[in-house]
Write a protein that holds these residues in place. Structure first.
Motif, short mmCIF file in Angstrom:
data_model
loop_
_atom_site.label_atom_id
_atom_site.label_comp_id
_atom_site.label_asym_id
_atom_site.label_seq_id
_atom_site.Cartn_x
_atom_site.Cartn_y
_atom_site.Cartn_z
N HIS A 231 2.48 5.26 0.14
CA HIS A 231 1.18 4.91 -0.44
C HIS A 231 0.06 4.87 0.60
O HIS A 231 -1.03 4.38 0.31
CB HIS A 231 1.27 3.59 -1.20
CG HIS A 231 2.01 3.74 -2.49
ND1 HIS A 231 3.35 3.49 -2.60
CD2 HIS A 231 1.59 4.15 -3.71
CE1 HIS A 231 3.74 3.72 -3.84
NE2 HIS A 231 2.70 4.13 -4.54
N ARG A 232 0.32 5.34 1.81
CA ARG A 232 -0.73 5.39 2.82
C ARG A 232 -1.75 6.45 2.42
O ARG A 232 -1.40 7.39 1.73
CB ARG A 232 -0.14 5.76 4.19
CG ARG A 232 0.74 4.69 4.74
CD ARG A 232 1.42 5.10 6.03
NE ARG A 232 2.18 6.32 5.87
CZ ARG A 232 2.38 7.22 6.82
NH1 ARG A 232 1.90 7.04 8.02
NH2 ARG A 232 3.08 8.30 6.60
N PRO A 233 -2.96 6.35 2.84
CA PRO A 233 -3.56 5.39 3.77
C PRO A 233 -4.01 4.11 3.06
O PRO A 233 -4.35 4.12 1.87
CB PRO A 233 -4.77 6.12 4.33
CG PRO A 233 -5.21 7.00 3.20
CD PRO A 233 -3.93 7.41 2.49
N TYR A 234 -3.99 3.03 3.81
CA TYR A 234 -4.48 1.74 3.31
C TYR A 234 -5.88 1.51 3.89
O TYR A 234 -6.10 1.74 5.07
CB TYR A 234 -3.52 0.62 3.74
CG TYR A 234 -2.18 0.74 3.06
CD1 TYR A 234 -1.99 0.24 1.78
CD2 TYR A 234 -1.11 1.38 3.69
CE1 TYR A 234 -0.76 0.36 1.14
CE2 TYR A 234 0.11 1.51 3.04
CZ TYR A 234 0.28 1.01 1.78
OH TYR A 234 1.48 1.14 1.13
N PRO A 235 -6.80 1.06 3.04
CA PRO A 235 -8.17 0.88 3.53
C PRO A 235 -8.34 -0.26 4.52
O PRO A 235 -9.25 -0.24 5.34
CB PRO A 235 -8.97 0.63 2.25
CG PRO A 235 -7.98 0.10 1.27
CD PRO A 235 -6.66 0.74 1.63
N ASP A 236 -7.45 -1.27 4.44
CA ASP A 236 -7.55 -2.41 5.34
C ASP A 236 -6.20 -3.11 5.40
O ASP A 236 -5.29 -2.81 4.62
CB ASP A 236 -8.66 -3.38 4.90
CG ASP A 236 -8.53 -3.80 3.45
OD1 ASP A 236 -7.42 -4.15 3.01
OD2 ASP A 236 -9.56 -3.79 2.74
#
Length: 182
Positions: A50-55
């Motif tokens: 599920h990457r990318p993560y915003p933070d």
């Protein structure tokens, strides 16, 4: 005092953030990093996919969600890799004996290592907290303990992942200690 404008000054780009390095790392590297936090292939695969993560908060929320969705088999897989918490330096040998005996009783009853998250607990309170946790949880039936152990694993994974992202600097992905790309 007003800042002086210096002609020709160029902004120096910052090094990639740990989260940025995690988001852009090859899938196998991200998965390996995640497995250091929780030894569940399903959990690691789900978070890496599920990457990318915003933070960081989004990544930690995804960690929680993936941990809540672990099957009994996934939990068993993760529990096999767990060990007792490390006792603080200077802990007397009788404490190690007490810990070993309590853990042996726990493991005999439930068939896996005792897991407990000690996040935010002062080191001098760790031994008492672990021993009390083992003693009280020995009263659980296996299904109750599976639920408690799953919650402790979720908390441990989130703590380890947070620690890794906060404390690893730019070396979180590269095992050789250099910042990614260097």
């Amino acid at each position: 005092m007003t800042p002086t404008h210096l002609p020709g000054r160029v902004a120096i780009p910052s090094l990639p953030s740990v989260l940025g390095a995690f988001n852009s790392a090859p899938s196998a590297d991200a998965r390996k990093l995640l497995l250091d936090c929780l030894r569940s292939l399903r959990w690691a695969d789900r978070i890496a996919a599920h990457r990318p993560y915003p933070d960081v908060d989004s990544l930690l929320a995804a960690s929680d969600e993936a941990a809540y969705d672990l099957s009994p088999g996934d939990l068993a897989e993760a529990l096999v890799a767990e060990t007792l918490p490390t006792l603080p330096d200077g802990t007397y040998s009788a404490a190690h004996t007490a810990m070993s005996a309590a853990h042996a009783a726990y493991e005999a009853k439930f068939g896996h290592a005792f897991v407990i998250c000690l996040e935010g607990l002062p080191a001098e309170e760790a031994l008492d907290h672990v021993l009390e946790g083992i003693r009280s949880r020995l009263a659980n039936d296996p299904e109750e303990e599976r639920v408690v152990a799953a919650e402790e694993l979720r908390r441990l994974a989130k703590e380890r992942l947070g620690d890794l992202l906060r404390g690893a600097g730019n070396c979180a992905i590269n095992p050789h200690g250099a910042a990614p790309g260097n």
